[in-house]
Design a protein around this motif. Structure first.
Motif, short mmCIF file in Angstrom:
data_model
loop_
_atom_site.label_atom_id
_atom_site.label_comp_id
_atom_site.label_asym_id
_atom_site.label_seq_id
_atom_site.Cartn_x
_atom_site.Cartn_y
_atom_site.Cartn_z
N SER A 61 1.00 -1.31 -0.03
CA SER A 61 -0.05 0.00 0.00
C SER A 61 0.94 1.17 -0.04
O SER A 61 1.89 1.43 0.77
CB SER A 61 -0.95 -0.19 1.05
N ASN A 62 0.44 2.29 -0.66
CA ASN A 62 1.15 3.47 -0.83
C ASN A 62 0.57 4.55 -0.08
O ASN A 62 0.81 5.58 -0.27
CB ASN A 62 1.30 3.75 -2.40
N THR A 63 -0.41 4.18 0.76
CA THR A 63 -1.02 5.47 1.55
C THR A 63 -0.27 6.16 2.28
O THR A 63 -0.88 7.38 2.55
CB THR A 63 -2.37 4.73 2.36
N GLU A 114 -3.61 12.49 -3.23
CA GLU A 114 -3.14 11.31 -3.67
C GLU A 114 -3.29 10.27 -2.67
O GLU A 114 -3.62 8.90 -2.87
CB GLU A 114 -1.65 11.25 -4.10
N ALA A 148 -5.32 6.73 -2.89
CA ALA A 148 -4.81 5.33 -2.59
C ALA A 148 -5.54 4.74 -1.37
O ALA A 148 -5.84 3.56 -1.45
CB ALA A 148 -3.33 5.73 -2.03
N ASP A 173 -7.36 1.29 -1.89
CA ASP A 173 -7.11 -0.13 -0.93
C ASP A 173 -8.24 -0.66 -0.35
O ASP A 173 -8.65 -1.96 -0.09
CB ASP A 173 -6.28 0.36 0.02
#
Length: 82
Positions: free
Chosen positions: A45-47, A56, A60, A64
């Motif tokens: 995950s890029n949160t 962004e 994200a 997810d």
């Protein structure tokens, strides 16, 4: 003597033009050589990335959450083998 000087100038000019073309080619192809492949983004995950803007990060998180919901909502398939 004048002829030798002219020959030398032409030779130097040819070298300079070749060098210029090599530099221009390098500049054109530079963007193609500088590709960054981020394998981590495929799996994690890029949160919480510090590089993402607030919008962004929100997007994200929504992606997810959507993935999690789809995983839990998948219907079980039953095969009747008779």
């Amino acid at each position: 003597y004048k002829y030798v000087l002219t020959q030398s100038l032409h030779r130097n000019l040819d070298k300079a033009l070749l060098h210029k073309e090599r530099l221009l080619k390098f500049d054109r192809e530079f963007a193609r050589r500088t590709v960054i492949l981020d394998d981590q983004a495929d799996y994690f995950s890029n949160t919480s990335s510090a590089w993402l803007t607030e919008d962004e990060q929100i997007e994200a998180e929504q992606r997810d959450e959507e993935k999690r919901r789809e995983m839990h909502e998948r219907k079980k398939q039953v095969m009747d083998v008779a």
